[in-house]
Design a protein around this motif. Structure first.
Motif, mmCIF file in Angstrom:
data_model
loop_
_atom_site.group_PDB
_atom_site.id
_atom_site.type_symbol
_atom_site.label_atom_id
_atom_site.label_comp_id
_atom_site.label_asym_id
_atom_site.label_seq_id
_atom_site.Cartn_x
_atom_site.Cartn_y
_atom_site.Cartn_z
ATOM 1 N N MET A 1 0.828 -1.206 0.000
ATOM 2 C CA MET A 1 0.000 0.000 0.000
ATOM 3 C C MET A 1 0.866 1.262 0.000
ATOM 4 O O MET A 1 0.627 2.206 -0.726
ATOM 5 C CB MET A 1 -0.933 -0.018 1.223
ATOM 6 N N LYS A 2 1.903 1.271 0.839
ATOM 7 C CA LYS A 2 2.788 2.424 0.895
ATOM 8 C C LYS A 2 3.469 2.658 -0.438
ATOM 9 O O LYS A 2 3.629 3.798 -0.882
ATOM 10 C CB LYS A 2 3.835 2.233 2.006
ATOM 11 N N SER A 3 3.882 1.573 -1.092
ATOM 12 C CA SER A 3 4.537 1.685 -2.388
ATOM 13 C C SER A 3 3.584 2.266 -3.423
ATOM 14 O O SER A 3 3.971 3.125 -4.227
ATOM 15 C CB SER A 3 5.033 0.307 -2.846
ATOM 16 N N PHE A 4 2.333 1.839 -3.406
ATOM 17 C CA PHE A 4 1.334 2.345 -4.348
ATOM 18 C C PHE A 4 1.096 3.841 -4.127
ATOM 19 O O PHE A 4 1.051 4.637 -5.073
ATOM 20 C CB PHE A 4 0.029 1.567 -4.183
ATOM 21 N N LEU A 5 0.950 4.247 -2.870
ATOM 22 C CA LEU A 5 0.717 5.663 -2.563
ATOM 23 C C LEU A 5 1.913 6.517 -2.950
ATOM 24 O O LEU A 5 1.742 7.655 -3.426
ATOM 25 C CB LEU A 5 0.416 5.826 -1.069
ATOM 26 N N PHE A 6 3.105 5.983 -2.784
ATOM 27 C CA PHE A 6 4.288 6.745 -3.159
ATOM 28 C C PHE A 6 4.355 6.940 -4.675
ATOM 29 O O PHE A 6 4.721 8.015 -5.154
ATOM 30 C CB PHE A 6 5.560 6.060 -2.661
ATOM 31 N N ARG A 7 3.955 5.941 -5.430
ATOM 32 C CA ARG A 7 3.939 6.092 -6.884
ATOM 33 C C ARG A 7 2.924 7.140 -7.308
ATOM 34 O O ARG A 7 3.168 7.927 -8.245
ATOM 35 C CB ARG A 7 3.639 4.748 -7.554
ATOM 36 N N LEU A 8 1.789 7.195 -6.614
ATOM 37 C CA LEU A 8 0.806 8.245 -6.900
ATOM 38 C C LEU A 8 1.376 9.629 -6.583
ATOM 39 O O LEU A 8 1.180 10.591 -7.338
ATOM 40 C CB LEU A 8 -0.463 8.004 -6.083
ATOM 41 N N TYR A 9 2.091 9.710 -5.468
ATOM 42 C CA TYR A 9 2.735 10.974 -5.075
ATOM 43 C C TYR A 9 3.717 11.429 -6.156
ATOM 44 O O TYR A 9 3.728 12.600 -6.552
ATOM 45 C CB TYR A 9 3.443 10.783 -3.742
ATOM 46 N N LEU A 10 4.524 10.510 -6.664
ATOM 47 C CA LEU A 10 5.493 10.859 -7.705
ATOM 48 C C LEU A 10 4.792 11.348 -8.969
ATOM 49 O O LEU A 10 5.224 12.339 -9.585
ATOM 50 C CB LEU A 10 6.380 9.658 -8.035
ATOM 51 N N LYS A 11 3.727 10.679 -9.365
ATOM 52 C CA LYS A 11 3.001 11.088 -10.572
ATOM 53 C C LYS A 11 2.427 12.491 -10.418
ATOM 54 O O LYS A 11 2.465 13.306 -11.352
ATOM 55 C CB LYS A 11 1.875 10.090 -10.881
ATOM 56 N N TRP A 12 1.895 12.782 -9.243
ATOM 57 C CA TRP A 12 1.313 14.099 -9.005
ATOM 58 C C TRP A 12 2.392 15.183 -9.026
ATOM 59 O O TRP A 12 2.216 16.233 -9.650
ATOM 60 C CB TRP A 12 0.573 14.107 -7.680
ATOM 61 N N MET A 13 3.517 14.938 -8.392
ATOM 62 C CA MET A 13 4.592 15.918 -8.354
ATOM 63 C C MET A 13 5.207 16.114 -9.736
ATOM 64 O O MET A 13 5.594 17.228 -10.104
ATOM 65 C CB MET A 13 5.667 15.509 -7.342
ATOM 66 N N CYS A 14 5.276 15.053 -10.514
ATOM 67 C CA CYS A 14 5.781 15.175 -11.887
ATOM 68 C C CYS A 14 4.829 16.012 -12.745
ATOM 69 O O CYS A 14 5.274 16.811 -13.581
ATOM 70 C CB CYS A 14 5.968 13.797 -12.514
ATOM 71 N N PHE A 15 3.544 15.842 -12.523
ATOM 72 C CA PHE A 15 2.566 16.668 -13.244
ATOM 73 C C PHE A 15 2.762 18.148 -12.913
ATOM 74 O O PHE A 15 2.801 19.004 -13.809
ATOM 75 C CB PHE A 15 1.148 16.229 -12.876
ATOM 76 N N LEU A 16 2.921 18.456 -11.635
ATOM 77 C CA LEU A 16 3.132 19.846 -11.239
ATOM 78 C C LEU A 16 4.453 20.393 -11.766
ATOM 79 O O LEU A 16 4.555 21.585 -12.096
ATOM 80 C CB LEU A 16 3.096 19.960 -9.715
ATOM 81 N N ALA A 17 5.459 19.522 -11.865
ATOM 82 C CA ALA A 17 6.779 19.960 -12.326
ATOM 83 C C ALA A 17 6.746 20.437 -13.776
ATOM 84 O O ALA A 17 7.635 21.186 -14.207
ATOM 85 C CB ALA A 17 7.782 18.828 -12.168
ATOM 86 N N HIS A 18 5.736 20.039 -14.547
ATOM 87 C CA HIS A 18 5.623 20.475 -15.932
ATOM 88 C C HIS A 18 5.424 21.988 -16.048
ATOM 89 O O HIS A 18 5.651 22.562 -17.118
ATOM 90 C CB HIS A 18 4.443 19.770 -16.619
ATOM 91 N N PHE A 19 5.024 22.615 -14.969
ATOM 92 C CA PHE A 19 4.757 24.051 -15.020
ATOM 93 C C PHE A 19 6.005 24.885 -14.739
ATOM 94 O O PHE A 19 5.926 26.106 -14.649
ATOM 95 C CB PHE A 19 3.641 24.401 -14.028
ATOM 96 N N THR A 20 7.147 24.225 -14.579
ATOM 97 C CA THR A 20 8.418 24.940 -14.446
ATOM 98 C C THR A 20 9.063 25.063 -15.825
ATOM 99 O O THR A 20 8.700 24.375 -16.763
ATOM 100 C CB THR A 20 9.372 24.196 -13.500
ATOM 101 N N THR A 21 10.018 25.964 -15.920
ATOM 102 C CA THR A 21 10.719 26.178 -17.189
ATOM 103 C C THR A 21 12.032 25.409 -17.194
ATOM 104 O O THR A 21 12.896 25.630 -16.334
ATOM 105 C CB THR A 21 11.002 27.676 -17.406
#
Length: 383
Positions: A1-21
């Motif tokens: 479960m922890k591993s699954f939640l961490f992968r979701l966290y990474l996906k979300w942070m990667c999505f937000l990172a797209h808004f940087t230059t």
């Protein structure tokens, strides 16, 4: 479960990172290797000193779910993402340079006895998707890594590893290291270092109990005072560098021995050292199944192999090559009695020849300055 939640966290942070230059001269190093032969940390030091025109960010520990948003912004803005463990990118257009953290001796991924099939399949997809450059030292290295991680052969580049640049250039003298760790002055000193692998994964509580009691070899016939006396008689000093998990067992343990000292990460972090910046000051290595011995071959100094848990380790996780005695260019011992006998004669011509044989197998790159080779390739290849 922890591993699954961490992968979701990474996906979300990667999505937000797209808004940087993204900037061409931005490099981020995701370091999961601490200070024990970290390719990432040492490449970071190299870039800071030699290429100030690049903006370099060191992120550690990695992976982590506790990074600040400012750190994720830097990850998203990087053109080059350097990793020491699993390859990673936050967005399209980034270049992942994978250093890994050692020539594999222990089975991993597809080859390990103690991993799940679904995990190895997921890791294989991540390597194929994210790794652009996998630095290598030899055909043997590439064969072992691909057997474990299913890495495509086209991803490898024989450029070497940053940590090897620092082996023969210690940041302090041998006398200074002796004074720092042992508070001793001894012109005849021979300094050895003991670096075992991660023994917790053997899932044997008796081993952890022995280590906790001060028996860092977990020998059945361990006698710390006897070992210390044997070292002192020979002007030998032993640095014990355990895995961080095992070092935590020694939270209140201080060495009462004149010729045995524990090296923990606090000393390395406090001085901004990596272990490899000190290894050149040592005269011999002791290890069990740690791949550090492949790197130590560059120093052409004696190696002692501790085999008291060899059979157990081969059954639990497994080794990629064997028989063990044939792939280890040094003396094998499985008790303190055998170890003490070995201390009087660590080396001979036959062993030296075997070391050179294995060095040739694991290093096909001529010349030095691996950091510069890697930097030139990654910046010119993707310019």
């Amino acid at each position: 479960m922890k591993s699954f939640l961490f992968r979701l966290y990474l996906k979300w942070m990667c999505f937000l990172a797209h808004f940087t230059t993204m900037e061409e001269n931005n490099v981020v190093i995701l370091n999961g290797s601490g200070r024990s032969g970290s390719n990432g940390y040492l490449f970071y030091k190299y870039l800071q000193l030699n290429h100030p025109e690049f903006n370099v960010t060191l992120v550690e520990p990695w992976p982590s779910s506790h990074l600040k948003w400012a750190t994720w912004q830097k990850i998203g803005a990087a053109r080059y993402v350097i990793t020491t463990h699993q390859p990673f990118k936050a967005r399209k257009g980034q270049i992942n340079v994978q250093f890994w953290h050692g020539v594999p001796l222990k089975r991993m991924g597809n080859m390990a006895h103690n991993t799940l099939r679904r995990d190895t399949k997921r890791n294989g997809k991540l390597w194929e998707k994210n790794a652009d450059i996998v630095t290598s030292s030899s055909d043997l290295y590439e064969t072992l890594m691909s057997a474990c991680m299913a890495i495509s052969g086209k991803k490898y580049r024989k450029l070497g590893f940053p940590r090897l640049d620092y082996l023969k250039k210690p940041v302090i003298s041998k006398a200074e290291l002796l004074k720092d760790l042992f508070d001793q002055v001894d012109e005849q000193a021979q300094i050895g270092i003991y670096m075992p692998t991660f023994r917790y994964e053997l899932e044997d509580q008796t081993i952890m109990d022995q280590i906790k009691q001060g028996n860092f070899f977990a020998f059945e016939d361990f006698d710390g005072q006897q070992l210390n006396e044997a070292l002192a008689q020979r002007h030998q000093y032993l640095i014990v560098k355990l895995h961080p998990y095992e070092m935590r067992l020694f939270a209140s343990f201080k060495s009462n021995y004149s010729n045995i000292a524990f090296l923990n990460n606090d000393y390395l972090f406090d001085h901004n050292y990596d272990l490899y910046e000190l290894l050149g000051d040592t005269d011999f290595l002791m290890t069990d199944f740690s791949s550090i011995y492949f790197d130590y071959l560059y120093l052409n100094k004696p190696i002692i192999f501790i085999t008291n848990f060899l059979a157990q380790y081969e059954k639990t996780r497994g080794l990629l090559m064997g028989p063990y005695e044939e792939i280890t260019p040094g003396i094998c011992v499985n008790s303190q009695t055998e170890l003490i006998k070995t201390l009087s004669e660590l080396d001979n011509q036959q062993i030296r020849n075997r070391r050179l044989y294995w060095l040739d197998l694991t290093n096909q790159i001529k010349g030095d300055n691996y950091c510069e080779q890697i930097f030139d390739y990654m910046t010119k290849r993707y310019r």
